[in-house]
Design an enzyme around this catalytic site. Structure first.
Site, PDB file in Angstrom:
ATOM      1  N   ARG A 263      33.164  49.112  17.008  1.00 11.16           N
ATOM      2  CA  ARG A 263      32.596  49.676  15.784  1.00 11.16           C
ATOM      3  C   ARG A 263      33.714  50.001  14.795  1.00 11.16           C
ATOM      4  NH1 ARG A 263      31.939  54.537  19.345  1.00 11.16           N
ATOM      5  NH2 ARG A 263      32.805  56.359  18.299  1.00 11.16           N
ATOM      6  N   ASN A 264      34.920  49.518  15.099  1.00 10.49           N
ATOM      7  CA  ASN A 264      36.094  49.839  14.299  1.00 10.49           C
ATOM      8  C   ASN A 264      36.752  48.588  13.726  1.00 10.49           C
ATOM      9  OD1 ASN A 264      35.945  52.665  14.930  1.00 10.49           O
ATOM     10  ND2 ASN A 264      36.783  52.186  16.949  1.00 10.49           N
TER      11      ASN A 264
END
Length: 351
Positions: free
Chosen positions: A163-164
């Site tokens: 998610r980064n």
């Protein structure tokens, strides 16, 4: 009976309908919710670690009758049908520990799930009609992913959940994975996330840049997974593994504090739970220990390779996030300059 649903529920319906959440064929009934909470299994005994629910209003809960066909609408367009098999109420406060492994009401996952309300409708869904939405062009279905895997001739492929935005430690993880498998599915999660997480555009654009410039000769599939983060740590890691199996992955990368938040979970709790269910999931778990920069080796490495722990310097995602937020310098040894420059030109955090 007509029922209007919001965007988050639309995404859940899409994932049920296209097989991302298999073996689910609908939104969970009451018996499945309680079974998943207590046993990490559906009421039929099949492994499934997290609740997938269709929230409804109090008025709808009183109006819908069992075995009704309920027509689902999103933005005034009919997008599916659910057969009402269960109408039930949940007090999520009683299930924080079950779902998130902790009892803290401040847990971000609990804060998200409790906003769904108290009443829910369960039952099988059918006649799903896709509706285009922001980032749907980046999304990939299990069927399309499997076709790409076949086209690339991959016998083994590892799924990578993120998610980064990518930093050097992520690159190291991906390159090491390619020593074990034929290809990669880089599968960023870009559904609902918490304040302070990276925006979908930042994640997708930075990975596109990385793959174009540095992985151009590798067999890599990039596709977005448009579903919400649940922040439930080990349980969510099992959920992520199950999803990637549905997408055709033979392996799944599980890193340090996978799907964790704050200090709620141990560094390798998620790995241990995934390994426990590895055979049942029918996907091989690749354990990822936290890569770091070695001042002696002058490169990103890991503790199973490097023999100089005294020269270890952590590649901290939190520090990189703060540096990006405050426009501070980030060394190229931690994140590629071209990615930093790309991120400096746009809004990158959820407010």
């Amino acid at each position: 009976m007509k029922l209007n649903i919001n965007f988050d529920t639309y995404l859940e319906l899409e994932k049920i309908s296209n097989g991302s959440f298999a073996p689910l064929n609908g939104f969970m009934e009451e018996k499945d919710f309680y079974s998943v909470c207590k046993e990490m299994r559906l009421s039929n005994g099949i492994l499934f670690p997290l609740p997938i629910l269709l929230p409804i209003s109090t008025i709808a809960a009183r109006s819908i009758k069992l075995n009704d066909e309920v027509f689902l609408f999103y933005k005034k367009k009919k997008i599916g049908v659910i057969l009402a098999k269960s109408i039930f109420q949940i007090n999520f406060e009683e299930h924080i520990k079950d779902i998130f492994g902790v009892s803290d009401k401040k847990h971000p996952g609990y804060q998200i799930i409790k906003k769904q309300g108290n009443f829910f409708l369960g039952g099988p869904v059918r006649d799903f009609i896709f509706k285009k939405y922001k980032y749907s062009n980046f999304s990939i279905s299990p069927e399309n992913c499997k076709k790409q895997i076949d086209r690339l001739g991959l016998k083994t492929i590892a799924g990578f959940q993120t998610r980064n935005v990518p930093h050097r430690a992520h690159e190291y993880i991906l390159l090491r994975a390619l020593e074990k498998v034929d290809g990669l599915l880089i599968h960023p999660l870009i559904g609902k996330k918490k304040k302070g997480d990276f925006l979908p555009s930042a994640v997708l654009k930075s990975y596109q840049l990385l793959l174009r410039n540095n992985f151009y000769n590798k067999k890599v599939i990039l596709g977005a997974l448009t579903t919400s983060m649940r922040y439930s740590g080990p349980r969510e890691a099992v959920f992520h593994a199950l999803i990637r199996k549905n997408f055709g992955c033979t392996h799944f990368l599980v890193g340090r504090d996978h799907a964790g938040v704050g200090n709620y979970y141990g560094e390798y709790d998620a790995q241990n739970l995934c390994l426990k269910y590895q055979d049942e999931l029918n996907i091989k778990i690749i354990k990822v220990r936290g890569p770091f920069y070695c001042k002696k080796c002058k490169k990103i490495t890991a503790d199973d390779v490097c023999k100089y722990p005294e020269f270890k310097e952590e590649v901290s995602g939190t520090r990189i996030r703060k540096a990006l937020l405050n426009n501070l310098n980030i060394k190229d040894i931690f994140m590629r300059k071209e990615i930093v420059n790309l991120l400096r030109k746009q809004k990158i955090f959820i407010n």
